[in-house]
Structures are given as C-alpha cells and as structure tokens.
Design an enzyme around this catalytic site. Structure first.
Site, PDB file in Angstrom:
ATOM      1  NE  ARG A  67      46.953  39.497  45.733  1.00  0.00           N
ATOM      2  CZ  ARG A  67      46.724  38.210  45.915  1.00  0.00           C
ATOM      3  NH1 ARG A  67      45.648  37.654  45.390  1.00  0.00           N
ATOM      4  NH2 ARG A  67      47.558  37.467  46.617  1.00  0.00           N
ATOM      5  CD  GLU A 104      44.867  28.395  48.675  1.00  0.00           C
ATOM      6  OE1 GLU A 104      44.755  29.523  48.155  1.00  0.00           O
ATOM      7  OE2 GLU A 104      44.490  27.348  48.116  1.00  0.00           O
TER       8      GLU A 104
HETATM    9  O1  LIG Z   1      42.334  33.688  53.316  1.00  0.00           O
HETATM   10  P1  LIG Z   1      43.810  33.570  53.316  1.00  0.00           P
HETATM   11  O2  LIG Z   1      44.281  32.136  53.245  1.00  0.00           O
HETATM   12  O3  LIG Z   1      44.433  34.294  54.471  1.00  0.00           O
HETATM   13  O4  LIG Z   1      44.352  34.231  51.978  1.00  0.00           O
HETATM   14  C1  LIG Z   1      43.882  35.441  51.458  1.00  0.00           C
HETATM   15  C2  LIG Z   1      44.946  36.476  51.399  1.00  0.00           C
HETATM   16  O5  LIG Z   1      46.047  36.048  50.594  1.00  0.00           O
HETATM   17  C3  LIG Z   1      46.364  37.058  49.659  1.00  0.00           C
HETATM   18  O6  LIG Z   1      47.266  37.987  50.163  1.00  0.00           O
HETATM   19  P2  LIG Z   1      48.853  37.815  50.192  1.00  0.00           P
HETATM   20  O7  LIG Z   1      49.271  37.629  51.634  1.00  0.00           O
HETATM   21  O8  LIG Z   1      49.304  36.786  49.222  1.00  0.00           O
HETATM   22  O9  LIG Z   1      49.379  39.264  49.822  1.00  0.00           O
HETATM   23  P3  LIG Z   1      49.348  40.178  48.512  1.00  0.00           P
HETATM   24  O10 LIG Z   1      47.990  40.806  48.461  1.00  0.00           O
HETATM   25  O11 LIG Z   1      50.418  41.165  48.784  1.00  0.00           O
HETATM   26  O12 LIG Z   1      49.622  39.322  47.301  1.00  0.00           O
HETATM   27  C4  LIG Z   1      45.030  37.720  49.404  1.00  0.00           C
HETATM   28  O13 LIG Z   1      45.187  39.020  48.837  1.00  0.00           O
HETATM   29  C5  LIG Z   1      44.412  37.740  50.767  1.00  0.00           C
HETATM   30  O14 LIG Z   1      44.835  38.862  51.538  1.00  0.00           O
HETATM   31  N1  LIG Z   2      44.488  30.860  45.566  1.00  0.00           N
HETATM   32  C1  LIG Z   2      44.748  32.156  45.810  1.00  0.00           C
HETATM   33  N2  LIG Z   2      44.822  33.028  44.796  1.00  0.00           N
HETATM   34  C2  LIG Z   2      45.085  34.333  45.022  1.00  0.00           C
HETATM   35  N3  LIG Z   2      45.270  34.828  46.235  1.00  0.00           N
HETATM   36  C3  LIG Z   2      45.194  33.989  47.273  1.00  0.00           C
HETATM   37  N4  LIG Z   2      45.337  34.202  48.592  1.00  0.00           N
HETATM   38  C4  LIG Z   2      45.200  33.023  49.205  1.00  0.00           C
HETATM   39  N5  LIG Z   2      44.950  32.050  48.338  1.00  0.00           N
HETATM   40  C5  LIG Z   2      44.938  32.637  47.111  1.00  0.00           C
END
Ligand SMILES: O=P(O)(O)OC[C@H]1O[C@H](OP(=O)(O)OP(=O)(O)O)[C@H](O)[C@@H]1O
Ligand SMILES: Nc1ncnc2[nH]cnc12
Length: 179
Positions: A67, A104
């Site tokens: 994202r 998370e």
């Molecule tokens: O602060 P944190 O606990 O580290 O979480 C935040 C991260 O989690 C999600 O990415 P994800 O790894 O799910 O990847 P995506 O963007 O491919 O869905 C979001 O886009 C952040 O990069």
């Molecule tokens: N609650 C949440 N929703 C979307 N992206 C996340 N990445 C980590 N936590 C998330």
C-alpha cells in the site's frame, strides 16, 4: 471538517476480524477509488516532504510494499523527486539490505536494493497505516543501511492505541488521521 478528514472518515472502512480475530482492518480501497479523495490525500502527504517555505526538502520518496507503493509514487511525483520501493522478501533482483520485523498481525521481512539511495540523500517514508510501527521502524533501518537520512514519515492513519510513535523514535511523523 477538512477535505482530507472527511475523506478518511467516509472512505476508509473498518473490517472486523481481518486478517485474524481481534484485528480491525482499515480498508483504504474505497478512498483509492475516489479521484477527489485520492488527490487530496496525496497532496496532504506531500507536505511532509516540504520545508516551511513550501520547497521540496527530500531527494527521494520511499514506499513499502504494497500500500506504500500506491501512495508513495504519486507523492514523489507531486514533490518532483524519484521513488524507491521497499519490497517484501525475495522480490528484488539484485543485492539487498534486509530487515525482519513484527507488525500488528504477524511477522515479515522487507528488502531494499543496496544502491537504491545515494549516501546522504534525504528520504520521505510513505505508507497507509502506522500500527505497531514495526514496518516503519524496519524501513528506517533499511534507509540508514544504505547511508540515507530518514527525513520523516507520512501516513494516512495512525492507530493511536498501538505504540507506533514510540517504535519510530525521533522520526517526524505526519498522520493525516488518528483512530
Ligand atoms: O505498523 P505496523 O504494525 O508495522 O503495520 C503497518 C503496516 O501493515 C500494513 O502492511 P502489510 O504488511 O499488511 O502489507 P500490504 O500493504 O501488502 O497489505 C500497512 O500497509 C503497513 O505497511
Ligand atoms: N489494522 C490495520 N488495518 C490495515 N492495515 C494495517 N496494518 C497494520 N495494522 C493494520
């Protein structure tokens, strides 16, 4: 209410128990599909890469897979600089620096090409959500492994019930919204 605040409250959807029980997932896809909202948030995120006179203060924008790619690339265009992708493990074809971290809902590994950032370059880190801060902190370490300087971080949403700000230490954070 500002355009950005209105867009975030109307177009980011809560999805309970995704991707696992107890997590309330913030789904930004409705916001991405709305041209006016997308334009407003990209413009607002870009402010984190400008100085007090409105001049671009960074050399590069970096986004984390996946994202962070969607938001980071248009922020880079708005600031008039290039974009660096930080990718999940095993996706970059040349020599990389690697960082593993917890987020998370699980654990992951991110990588950057070792030559992606010229030493001393100032880098703005862009993502959609700051939750535990694991992803942002790991990305900052990757920037520093390359010899870059993390100028700041910009996200759409900060989950303020989680210790994301603590995790990123003294890295300046622009969060367009908080929950
Ligand atoms: O602060 P944190 O606990 O580290 O979480 C935040 C991260 O989690 C999600 O990415 P994800 O790894 O799910 O990847 P995506 O963007 O491919 O869905 C979001 O886009 C952040 O990069
Ligand atoms: N609650 C949440 N929703 C979307 N992206 C996340 N990445 C980590 N936590 C998330």
């Amino acid at each position: 209410m500002s355009d950005v605040t209105e867009a975030l409250s109307r177009l980011v959807r809560d999805v309970p128990d995704y991707p696992e029980p107890g997590i309330v997932y913030k789904d930004i896809t409705p916001l991405l599909a709305d041209h006016g909202a997308l334009t407003a948030v990209v413009h607002a995120l870009a402010a984190a890469g400008r100085d007090d006179d409105g001049r671009t203060a960074v050399d590069l924008v970096l986004g984390m897979e996946s994202r962070g790619f969607i938001l980071g690339a248009p922020v880079a265009l708005e600031l008039g600089v290039g974009f660096v992708p930080v990718r999940k493990e095993g996706k970059l074809p040349r020599e990389t620096h690697t960082e593993s971290y917890s987020l998370e809902y699980g654990e992951a590994t991110l990588e950057i090409h070792t030559d992606a950032i010229a030493p001393g370059s100032r880098v703005l880190l862009v993502d959609d959500v700051l939750a535990t801060g694991g992803t942002m902190a790991a990305t900052r370490r990757l920037v520093e492994s390359c010899g870059g300087v993390a100028h700041g971080a910009a996200v759409l949403l900060e989950l303020s019930f989680l210790p994301g700000r603590e995790a990123i230490g003294d890295l300046p954070l622009l969060a367009l919204g908080q929950v």
